[in-house]
Design an enzyme around this catalytic site. Sequence first.
Site, PDB file in Angstrom:
ATOM      1  N   GLU A   6       0.796  -1.229   0.000  1.00  0.00           N
ATOM      2  CA  GLU A   6       0.000   0.000   0.000  1.00  0.00           C
ATOM      3  C   GLU A   6       0.826   1.276   0.000  1.00  0.00           C
ATOM      4  O   GLU A   6       0.308   2.337   0.274  1.00  0.00           O
ATOM      5  CB  GLU A   6      -0.913   0.014   1.230  1.00  0.00           C
ATOM      6  CG  GLU A   6      -1.977  -1.058   1.204  1.00  0.00           C
ATOM      7  CD  GLU A   6      -2.870  -0.959  -0.022  1.00  0.00           C
ATOM      8  OE1 GLU A   6      -3.340   0.148  -0.313  1.00  0.00           O
ATOM      9  OE2 GLU A   6      -3.054  -1.970  -0.713  1.00  0.00           O
TER      10      GLU A   6
ATOM     11  N   GLU B  74      10.973   9.761   9.876  1.00  0.00           N
ATOM     12  CA  GLU B  74      12.294   9.366  10.375  1.00  0.00           C
ATOM     13  C   GLU B  74      12.449   7.844  10.322  1.00  0.00           C
ATOM     14  O   GLU B  74      13.530   7.335  10.026  1.00  0.00           O
ATOM     15  CB  GLU B  74      12.507   9.874  11.810  1.00  0.00           C
ATOM     16  CG  GLU B  74      12.776  11.380  11.892  1.00  0.00           C
ATOM     17  CD  GLU B  74      11.590  12.238  11.445  1.00  0.00           C
ATOM     18  OE1 GLU B  74      10.430  11.807  11.632  1.00  0.00           O
ATOM     19  OE2 GLU B  74      11.824  13.316  10.887  1.00  0.00           O
TER      20      GLU B  74
END
Lengths: 364, 318
Positions: free
Chosen positions: B173, B304
């Site tokens: 996805e 991050e």
Amino acid sequence: MMRRSAEQLDDDRMLRESARNFLEARCAWMPEPRSAAMFADWHREIAELGWFAAGLPEELGGLGADSFQGLSLIEEAGRVLLPLPLATDILIMPWLMRRLPKALASLAEPLAAGRARFGIVREDVRSGGLRHMGGKLSGRGHLSLDAAAATHWVVLAGMRSVGDAALLCVEAAGAGFQPVRLLDGRSGALPRFSGSEAAVVLATGDEAIELAAEIEDRAVAALLADAYGALAAGLALTVDYLNQRKQFGQSLGSFQAVQHLMADAFCDLETLRSLALWTATALTGEPTERTRAAASAKIALGREGLAAASRLIQVSGGIAMTEDYRIGHIYKRLQVSAALHGGTESHIDKLAALSLPPTGRNEG
Amino acid sequence: MQRFIFEAECAAADAPPTSVFGVYLVGPTIYSFGSEEQKRRYLPGIRSGAEFWCQGYSEPEAGSDLAAVRTTARKVEGGWRIAGQKAWTTEAHFADLMICLTRTNTAVKSQAGLSLFVLDMQAPGVTITPVITIDGAHSVNSVFLDDVFVPDEALIGEVDKGWTYAKFLLNHERTNNAQVHRSRREFERLKAAAALCIGESGRPALDEPGLRRRFAIVEQKLGGLEVTVLRVLIDQTQGREPGPEASIVKIIGSQLQQAITELAMDVFGAAAVVAPEAGGGETAGWTERHLFRRVVTIYAGANEIQKTIVARSTLGLR
């Protein structure tokens, strides 16, 4: 373009592999400048490999390769920071000869054999541009990457108005230029015309403007391929270095701050790659999209490309500040490319004009 | 690819987005790993929109570090008892059902002992508490699960395999996270609004050289992202493993989503900082979207985390 047949993909791969093998064997990057004799040898060998014939149509003695294949050769040359300018002879002239066979067909065989070499000369608007009258040229050209070594110049003159626009072919032997050494060690030229040069008019008016726009977009596509090659090779070199170099008792590559800078560099590189691919595809499409793609790509070269190169310097540390290490040379090569064929800011203006309504429409 | 085209058209028509959790998350999980009975029971409701789903993954102690999930499912006669707390549960207050990630085995490595269940939001022991977000709106909730009973048939796939299923989906996805069509549509609307809105100099905002420059830069980045997403999709349709660019569309897409509303705030200027109840016209919604847009670099694996994945898995830094 993105949907290439299995056969085309095989051809692409073989071409790329043979180019890489040749370049790494004969033209591997090294910090020391090479001699003029070496450049001449390389140029002859590249002609023998058929790189200049590749893009010519079969009726002009070529192999009918498409611009994708031409761009992959230019990208491979970028990987080793090849100091020879190839873009015009590989990507622009074969196409222009196809467009203007009457005027240029006689130069096809010399191009393929490496005896004729071409340079693009754009006008320098700041010094009044290039004026053309009755086959005579006057004025100054912009910094050109390939005019110094060329036998023939393709000159884009008077492009600010339809009435003045002319595309010309000039024999370089009779034309003057000021040679300059560029930031990245390559040779540049500042052409100037005195009215005595033998110029053949290739096109005028709207046709000249249309051809000039496509020449510029093709030149940008080549700069992008070159920059992508240089950066992709630089990224791989930097990954190896970071995994091997130890500080504080561990590899540099294990530090998260370094990893994130490298991830940012990779994101920048892939954005550049995507816009380069779009431009390559758009070279065969309609002009507005082509110019829009090329402007976007050129902006990416100046922003994402230079940002990626500066991140590679940052993570490598002091070694990347030295003349002996390749990363600094990649940075300088991109800096040169960013300044050629319209700087980053002028392409931002161009893209704004192409994608936003014109200013001042509510006035009056 | 068909979905890409469908979504492009939906975005261009300003159609409301389809339910992310049902269509993109639960549907693929159930048709890939669910039992025949589960497919028969749940897929029609997802397709018709009759049943609304929420995602019970995140917890107070398990955000980006999803494998730290603490909610437990304990085996009892005829089913399981689920106990714990889910956090940031989007639209739990509208949802009929939750796909719930729970710990079923504490004896193994953290990723290994997780299982997925279907949980009825009306079941006894489910308590939903609203969480008001930065934009002043209510879309997310805390969901408390107090020994909620689910029958054996609620388990998706096998016990302790939940992490594998969740990871499969993340890989499947990733292009959705780029939100490229919504960004394109939003950007075109912002251009139209900026042409009408008068800037501080008294000219249309779109005549300001500084703003034109920023529009052009967003245009360039959006063009790049559109092609990058297409590169990922072409690899998928041709059955190739996703190339390295697949890992970066979430990072770039989320940054771009933020860049668009940041630009909107500068286009609208003072009009954008007047409290929403007094506002109206073209600025309506932009300020709230801008505030909530901070979330896109945090959710679905903070950027991050994505960068660490890119550096380690794609680039091979170690």
